[in-house]
Design an enzyme around this catalytic site. Structure first.
Site, mmCIF file in Angstrom:
data_model
loop_
_atom_site.group_PDB
_atom_site.id
_atom_site.type_symbol
_atom_site.label_atom_id
_atom_site.label_comp_id
_atom_site.label_asym_id
_atom_site.label_seq_id
_atom_site.Cartn_x
_atom_site.Cartn_y
_atom_site.Cartn_z
ATOM 1 N N ASP A 282 34.894 39.843 45.126
ATOM 2 C CA ASP A 282 35.544 39.906 43.815
ATOM 3 C C ASP A 282 35.713 41.396 43.493
ATOM 4 O OD1 ASP A 282 36.241 39.316 41.052
ATOM 5 O OD2 ASP A 282 34.199 39.968 40.570
ATOM 6 N N ASP A 482 30.165 38.143 40.791
ATOM 7 C CA ASP A 482 29.166 38.350 39.745
ATOM 8 C C ASP A 482 29.472 37.635 38.429
ATOM 9 O OD1 ASP A 482 31.335 39.932 38.950
ATOM 10 O OD2 ASP A 482 30.012 41.279 37.832
ATOM 11 N N ASP A 486 33.731 33.533 39.105
ATOM 12 C CA ASP A 486 33.488 33.520 40.561
ATOM 13 C C ASP A 486 32.692 32.292 40.991
ATOM 14 O OD1 ASP A 486 34.703 36.049 40.855
ATOM 15 O OD2 ASP A 486 32.839 37.053 40.297
#
Length: 594
Positions: A282, A482, A486
């Protein structure tokens, strides 16, 4: 014997059959001695049975001691928790056991003391050593509003903390549970030992029976000789080392990882990590810091220097709650600039801000605002193009139709992102960046980080689909993230890795949790997995090769050619030694540099 009668003999069944056979034969020989048949005195194996069982029990005792050492990580974590806390109730300071604390209690922590609970700082300022939880050696500054965790150590100032989590809900307790769960689970590779044992034990019993009968009928040896050989085969073949090969290595591996701030939730994830060939990151908060920062500032007027421009802009931005506004205000404070008074402030939705700073009207905002107010941007055109290419958000500053300056704000890469990506690519792992950001910003960040493949402008559910597409192409995919957005991708990936600074939902969805926001820990995670699997394979090899070499000796192959015959007692000693060797090899993992 229970497992033998159920048709699923295990490793202990070999020892049970061998020692029982020797014991019953000795009883029969004792009866013959009682009848006066003196030569039967040489066919008593009571001492062999006793010594075999003693050596095997001694071997198991040493194994237990060694296995106890493998769970040292958990013991150390348990010792971290404080037993008492200084609580402020009705204006009085009372020392109470941790068990008597309730949520909302105000706890006073003095310099050098352990923080007893998870909570929020109500007053005070200090630096806190969180290395035992996160692996990060540098103390973390804590002020009013910051989170602190039980087990960490207050270094300098006095802190008053509001209790928010107690008992099993604290971060330390959750870490202990994760490590315990990981050490208790069987990795897929462990099933090899179970499968082999299911076949190996009946085969060995068959070999022992055939060997004894062969020596008695074909080798023209005494029944005593044939029984000795059969018992030796049964004892030497007991593959206890096989059963220890995997669990001991997994216990040490997960403990080693915990010491480095890496939490494996299961043995499966520990084994799977070394098979990963694609890692998807990410962007926001994982590769980048997760908050905008002032990256560049250009002034276009001689009478407006950097300091004046930043002070004026930050003064106006202080009236707004936008994250970019906060970034500019933080930068001004960081550089020690005092903010000016603002009058006639206006928030121009979708464009920017307007107001009087120190008596001068200022416009701060995007290109559309400048064009709307007919500000000439020709002098900043080249800089504007460069900022957008670099993925920065351009902010124009103007006054009375005149362009004063151009600021570039961006969510910057973490200092360790490039090094981590280079290390992963050096291992032959494909790195992919996945983000909801626009294509241009995503490409700029990817280029800076050294990532070749970018998937941008995706919504949370599309992130999971992107993972599924990679898996459909035959990739073993790990996802590192995080945020809440996600979580679906972390759950769907073959291996979900959550940054410890992330949200609870992301951590819950992941297979591995990194306690500190350091991307190099992703590389360490793979290294721990590789070292553990290598140790397991070496253990399995040792257990197999030992039995393959020892069984023919026990069968009397060397004796056929004038060599020695293996005594059952020596067979028991050798079998125990093999088990201890496997455990010691696993403990060697503790001394690996990760």
């Amino acid at each position: 014997f229970k497992t033998l009668f159920k048709g699923h003999p295990n490793m202990d069944s070999l020892v049970a059959v061998a020692t029982t056979a020797a014991f019953l034969y000795s009883l029969a020989s004792t009866y013959h001695v009682f009848l006066g048949h003196a030569h039967h005195v040489h066919q008593l194996y009571f001492e062999s049975v006793a010594v075999i069982l003693t050596l095997i029990t001694l071997g198991k005792f040493f194994e237990t001691l060694s296995k106890g050492r493998t769970s040292e990580a958990i013991k150390k974590l348990m010792h971290l928790s404080a037993k008492e806390a200084l609580v402020v109730r009705d204006g009085q300071e009372i020392l109470l056991p941790i068990e008597e604390l309730v949520l909302g209690d105000q706890v006073l922590v003095k310099p050098g003391q352990k923080i007893p609970v998870d909570g929020q700082v109500l007053s005070g300022h200090s630096s806190v050593d969180e290395s035992m939880l996160t692996g990060e050696s540098i103390p973390v500054e804590k002020a009013i509003g910051d989170q602190v965790y039980g087990g960490s150590i207050n270094s300098q100032g006095v802190l008053t903390i509001e209790t928010q989590k107690l008992g099993k809900d604290t971060l330390l307790s959750q870490i202990i549970k994760l490590v315990e769960d990981a050490q208790a689970t069987k990795a897929p590779i462990a099933k090899i030992a179970d499968q082999v044992s299911g076949v190996f034990v009946p085969v060995v019993m068959g070999i022992a029976l055939v060997t004894g009968l062969a020596w008695f009928f074909l080798g023209d040896q005494s029944f005593s000789f044939a029984l000795t050989v059969a018992v030796s085969v049964l004892v030497i073949a007991c593959p206890c080392a096989l059963g220890l090969a995997t669990p001991t290595a997994i216990m040490v591996g997960t403990g080693l990882a915990a010491k480095n701030g890496i939490l494996f939730k299961s043995g499966d994830s520990l084994e799977l990590a070394h098979q990963v060939d694609t890692i998807v990151f990410d962007k926001t908060g994982t590769l980048t810091r997760g908050k905008p920062e002032l990256v560049s500032l250009t002034s276009y007027q001689a009478d407006w220097n950097r300091e004046q421009l930043l002070r004026a802009v930050a003064s106006l931005e202080a009236q707004s709650s936008h994250p970019i506004s906060q970034a500019l205000v933080d930068k001004a404070k960081e550089e020690g600039l005092s903010l000016s008074a603002v009058q006639d402030f206006e928030n121009l939705a979708g464009f920017g801000l307007k107001g009087q700073v120190a008596g001068q009207e200022l416009l701060v905002g995007n290109k559309a605002l400048m064009e709307k107010e007919e500000v000439d941007l020709s002098s900043a055109q080249a800089d504007f193009v460069q900022l957008t290419q670099e993925g920065q958000t351009p902010i124009f500053v103007a006054s009375q139709g005149q362009l004063l300056g151009l600021l570039g704000v961006a969510d910057q890469l973490k200092p360790d992102s490039q090094a981590a990506i280079q290390a992963l690519q050096a291992k032959g792992i494909e790195v992919v960046m996945l983000t909801g950001d626009n294509e241009q910003t995503a490409q700029a960040i990817a280029q800076e980080a050294g990532i070749n493949r970018v998937i941008s402008q995706v919504l949370p559910d599309q992130k999971a689909q992107a993972i599924a597409d990679l898996q459909a192409a035959g990739k073993k995919v790990a996802m590192v993230g995080d945020g809440i957005n996600d979580a679906p991708a972390l759950a769907l990936a073959d291996l979900g890795i959550a940054m410890g600074a992330g949200t609870d939902i992301a951590i819950e969805s992941a297979d591995i949790v990194l306690m500190k926001p350091d991307l190099l820990d992703v590389v360490k995670t793979l290294a721990v997995s590789q070292a553990t699997i290598k140790t397991i394979k070496f253990n399995l090899f040792w257990a197999f090769i030992y039995n393959i070499l020892a069984i023919p000796v026990a069968m009397g192959v060397l004796y056929l050619f004038g060599g020695p015959l293996l005594n059952p007692m020596l067979a028991g000693l050798a079998m125990s030694f093999s088990s201890v060797s496997v455990v010691l090899n696993s403990l060697g993992l503790n001394y690996r540099k990760i």
